[in-house]
Design a protein around this motif. Structure first.
Motif, mmCIF file in Angstrom:
data_model
loop_
_atom_site.group_PDB
_atom_site.id
_atom_site.type_symbol
_atom_site.label_atom_id
_atom_site.label_comp_id
_atom_site.label_asym_id
_atom_site.label_seq_id
_atom_site.Cartn_x
_atom_site.Cartn_y
_atom_site.Cartn_z
ATOM 1 N N ARG A 89 37.671 -18.386 130.149
ATOM 2 C CA ARG A 89 37.430 -18.912 131.493
ATOM 3 C C ARG A 89 38.400 -18.233 132.442
ATOM 4 O O ARG A 89 39.581 -18.107 132.063
ATOM 5 N N PRO A 90 38.005 -17.846 133.672
ATOM 6 C CA PRO A 90 36.616 -17.837 134.129
ATOM 7 C C PRO A 90 35.807 -16.794 133.355
ATOM 8 O O PRO A 90 36.387 -15.829 132.830
ATOM 9 N N TRP A 91 34.481 -16.963 133.321
ATOM 10 C CA TRP A 91 33.621 -16.055 132.556
ATOM 11 C C TRP A 91 32.286 -15.908 133.279
ATOM 12 O O TRP A 91 31.688 -16.917 133.670
ATOM 13 N N THR A 92 31.862 -14.685 133.462
ATOM 14 C CA THR A 92 30.548 -14.470 134.061
ATOM 15 C C THR A 92 29.689 -13.607 133.140
ATOM 16 O O THR A 92 30.203 -12.812 132.351
ATOM 17 N N GLU A 94 26.467 -11.083 133.624
ATOM 18 C CA GLU A 94 25.635 -10.420 134.620
ATOM 19 C C GLU A 94 24.321 -9.965 133.981
ATOM 20 O O GLU A 94 24.335 -9.369 132.901
ATOM 21 N N LYS A 103 21.047 -11.509 138.371
ATOM 22 C CA LYS A 103 21.940 -12.634 138.683
ATOM 23 C C LYS A 103 23.239 -12.494 137.912
ATOM 24 O O LYS A 103 23.247 -12.042 136.770
ATOM 25 N N LYS A 104 24.324 -12.885 138.573
ATOM 26 C CA LYS A 104 25.606 -12.987 137.877
ATOM 27 C C LYS A 104 25.885 -14.471 137.688
ATOM 28 O O LYS A 104 26.067 -15.189 138.670
ATOM 29 N N TRP A 105 25.850 -14.919 136.443
ATOM 30 C CA TRP A 105 26.004 -16.339 136.136
ATOM 31 C C TRP A 105 27.460 -16.684 135.856
ATOM 32 O O TRP A 105 28.171 -15.907 135.201
ATOM 33 N N ASP A 106 27.840 -17.873 136.254
ATOM 34 C CA ASP A 106 29.069 -18.451 135.728
ATOM 35 C C ASP A 106 28.690 -19.111 134.394
ATOM 36 O O ASP A 106 27.638 -19.747 134.292
ATOM 37 N N GLU A 109 27.460 -22.646 134.427
ATOM 38 C CA GLU A 109 26.109 -22.828 134.967
ATOM 39 C C GLU A 109 25.071 -22.528 133.877
ATOM 40 O O GLU A 109 24.049 -23.219 133.752
ATOM 41 N N ARG A 230 27.518 -8.772 129.902
ATOM 42 C CA ARG A 230 26.480 -8.063 130.657
ATOM 43 C C ARG A 230 25.231 -7.899 129.795
ATOM 44 O O ARG A 230 25.329 -7.565 128.603
#
Ligand code: MTE
Length: 304
Positions: A89-92, A94, A103-106, A109, A230
């Motif tokens: 965390r934080p982590w995205t 893409e 979209k780039k997600w958290d 989410e 990604r």
């Protein structure tokens, strides 16, 4: 008996001459290691009875101390010992390329949007060991469809995280990072392919690929990229880490579990279930014969 790059393989060759004995020792060592701490429970995860295996589930402590995750080290015990070097965390994540809705997600989410269910799958590593893992996850197809793939989306590329704190990414692991994997789009859309976010009803331990990883149970485990950041849909076949390493000679793009096609350095006819002494026969497609139509027209006696 290892997926190890040849450089490491040559260094360890004397030890590995012991063959099956060496893997037995390795698993005994895994059993002797300290137990993994348990993580947070995932809410509302229910087993999906359609996807289960009538075989003993591998204990949590074995699944979390006998790992391949080269970014955290090349020995089986390294990923659990170095687990804290991975920050989740934080982590995205893409999603890009041939999609109508990039979209780039958290990650949180994603966890809210795609409820996880339990799926008990066999995991067969190319190194000829196996486990039975109760994963918590959701179909990769549901995730991909949300981004509206275009007609040019023929393949899906997956990229794992690289964090400077991870001890393996500095070069001595022998393979290039980031860890890259890929699937053909119809493989990615198969209902068996999932994105896993947990196991045994708990958030995925770092060493197993937190916070989100791929699980493709009919393929050798190296296809199931961990700690994904990604996902790219694309027209051409993606480059993969293992094909960059050896031109695909030992670890093919398809890498479907197949007892009749040996790895250039060892037989794939049998496997050792972690926790068992005697080896068992390896099943075609790891027992998931329903995927066979994906490969109609391919000669399954060949290495892909
Ligand atoms: N993903 C990344 N990013 N790095 C790795 O080294 N190893 C692969 C696969 N995914 C690997 C990876 C291999 S060889 C296997 S067998 C499985 O992860 C092992 O998953 P497990 O440790 O959760 O059993």
């Amino acid at each position: 008996m290892e997926i190890t790059p040849k450089s490491l393989y040559l260094r360890r060759r004397d030890f590995l001459k012991l063959g099956a004995g060496a893997t037995l020792l390795a698993s005994t060592a895994a059993l002797a290691r300290a137990k993994t701490e348990h993580g947070s429970k995932l809410a509302g995860v229910k087993p999906n009875p359609k996807y289960t295996v009538d075989e003993k589930q591998t204990p949590f402590d074995d699944i979390t101390t006998y790992n391949n995750f080269y970014e955290l080290g090349t020995d089986k015990g390294d990923p659990s010992e170095n687990a804290a070097a991975l920050k989740t965390r934080p982590w995205t994540v893409e999603v890009a390329g041939e999609v109508g809705k990039p979209k780039k997600w958290d990650i949180d989410e994603i966890l809210k949007t795609f409820p996880a269910e339990e799926r008990v799958y066999r995991l067969r590593c190319v190194e000829a060991w196996s486990m039975v893992v109760p994963w918590d996850g959701f179909p990769l197809a549901d995730f991909l469809k949300r981004h509206e793939p275009t007609s040019r989306a023929k393949y899906v590329a997956f990229e794992s995280v690289v964090q400077p704190s991870m001890p393996g990414v500095k070069g001595y692991a022998g393979i290039p990072f980031p860890y890259l994997e890929g699937l053909r789009i119809d493989e990615a859309m198969h209902p068996l392919a999932i994105l896993a976010v947990g196991l045994y009803g708990e958030q995925l331990p770092n060493q197993d690929g937190a916070p989100i990883r791929l699980v493709v149970p009919w393929k050798y485990g190296f296809k199931s990229a961990k700690s994904i950041v990604r996902i790219k849909l694309q027209e051409r076949q993606p480059t993969t880490t293992w094909s960059q390493y050896d031109g695909g000679a030992e670890y093919g793009f398809y890498a479907n579990v197949n007892p009749d096609v040996d790895h250039p350095r060892w037989s794939q006819a049998k496997e050792r279930r972690i926790g068992d002494i005697l080896r068992r026969k390896t099943l075609m497609f790891n027992g998931y014969g329903e995927v066979a139509p994906l490969y109609a027209g391919m000669d399954l006696r060949k290495f892909y």
